[in-house]
Enzyme design. Structure first.
Site, PDB file in Angstrom:
ATOM      1  N   ARG A   1      63.692  33.749  41.395  1.00 18.45           N
ATOM      2  CA  ARG A   1      64.545  34.073  42.600  1.00 18.45           C
ATOM      3  C   ARG A   1      64.205  35.401  43.063  1.00 18.45           C
ATOM      4  NH1 ARG A   1      70.532  34.435  39.872  1.00 18.45           N
ATOM      5  NH2 ARG A   1      70.026  36.164  38.284  1.00 18.45           N
TER       6      ARG A   1
ATOM      7  N   ASP B   1      66.176  38.638  45.915  1.00 20.27           N
ATOM      8  CA  ASP B   1      67.119  39.149  46.267  1.00 20.27           C
ATOM      9  C   ASP B   1      67.181  39.370  47.683  1.00 20.27           C
ATOM     10  OD1 ASP B   1      67.789  39.596  43.459  1.00 20.27           O
ATOM     11  OD2 ASP B   1      66.943  41.542  43.401  1.00 20.27           O
TER      12      ASP B   1
ATOM     13  N   ARG C   1      61.179  47.029  42.412  1.00 20.43           N
ATOM     14  CA  ARG C   1      61.630  48.128  43.491  1.00 20.43           C
ATOM     15  C   ARG C   1      61.820  49.579  42.694  1.00 20.43           C
ATOM     16  NH1 ARG C   1      66.543  44.933  45.828  1.00 20.43           N
ATOM     17  NH2 ARG C   1      66.858  46.953  46.652  1.00 20.43           N
TER      18      ARG C   1
END
Length: 246
Positions: A51, A53, A198
């Site tokens: 998945r 975000d 990130r």
């Protein structure tokens, strides 16, 4: 019943993520709505390779689903493209063996993160790159990338809300590519934790602007403590680029 594998792309700007959630529009929901329409109201569930975000994009997300429809895969692709919104694209649809699994069959993934280093803010790039017009020591960043490559416990580079207990992952390669005003980070590994890429980007940028030393990167990695890690880079520059299978 046949199983189909699809490679999809999407602009994640207007989604709250890939996975269905109660608080907003998702990629999974839009695709399942299209499949239900194609199947005359019968719900069809999809399984993704992972998945993404809120605000994160995909160039090579992989999904699978089962369908009784007797239509060629390419016609399946065209139909799905017709029934899904313009921020989702179907690159390919193919029939696969019944035990293919988009999530559990993966052997690795590549993520890319894009940084726009132009001194002038580009409003047309704002959805797909982080604007970062500051000086960077690329050589130091590559040295830090070497420290982070390999098998490590990445607890310091994982969002605190991650539900996974095992934080050990292997990064096969981190490449930092300069092309004009665009700086691209490529991360290839056997798996990535929640917000891991990130946070790694935030770390490497902090090294580049001399807020972090190479020694501090090593200390943060060994600390296995999220409070020791760098800030999380914003989502718009991140793309799930490719998913690997045997």
């Amino acid at each position: 019943m046949k199983r189909f594998k699809a490679i999809i792309q999407y602009d994640g700007t207007d989604f709250v993520g890939y996975q269905i959630q109660p608080n907003g529009r998702t990629v999974q929901e839009e695709i399942e709505k299209a499949l239900q329409r194609m199947h005359k109201g019968t719900p069809i569930k999809i399984v993704g390779s992972g998945r993404t975000d809120t605000g994160v994009h995909a160039k090579g997300q992989v999904i699978h689903f089962d369908s009784p429809l007797l239509i060629p895969p390419d016609k399946y692709r065209k139909a799905l493209q017709t029934y899904t919104p313009y921020d989702i694209s179907f690159v390919s649809v193919e029939e696969v063996v019944s035990d293919f699994h988009a999530r559990f069959g993966t052997t690795g993934k590549e993520y890319r993160y894009f940084v726009n280093r132009s001194p002038v803010f580009d409003p047309f790039a704002r959805r797909f790159a982080l604007h970062y017009p500051f000086a960077l020591d690329i050589a130091k960043m590559r040295e830090a990338a070497d420290v982070l490559t390999g098998e490590h416990d990445f607890t310091s580079f994982c969002a605190a809300g991650s539900g996974r207990e095992d934080k050990v992952r292997t990064i096969y390669a981190i490449d930092i590519i300069e092309d004009g005003d665009t700086l691209t980070f490529s991360f290839k590994g056997n798996g990535f934790l929640y917000n891991m890429v990130r946070i790694l980007v935030g770390t490497l940028l902090d090294v580049g602007n001399r807020r972090l030393s190479i020694a501090q990167v090593k200390e943060n990695l060994e600390a296995q403590d999220r409070t020791k890690g760098a800030k999380t880079a914003s989502p718009q520059g991140l793309f799930l680029w490719e998913v690997y299978y045997d």
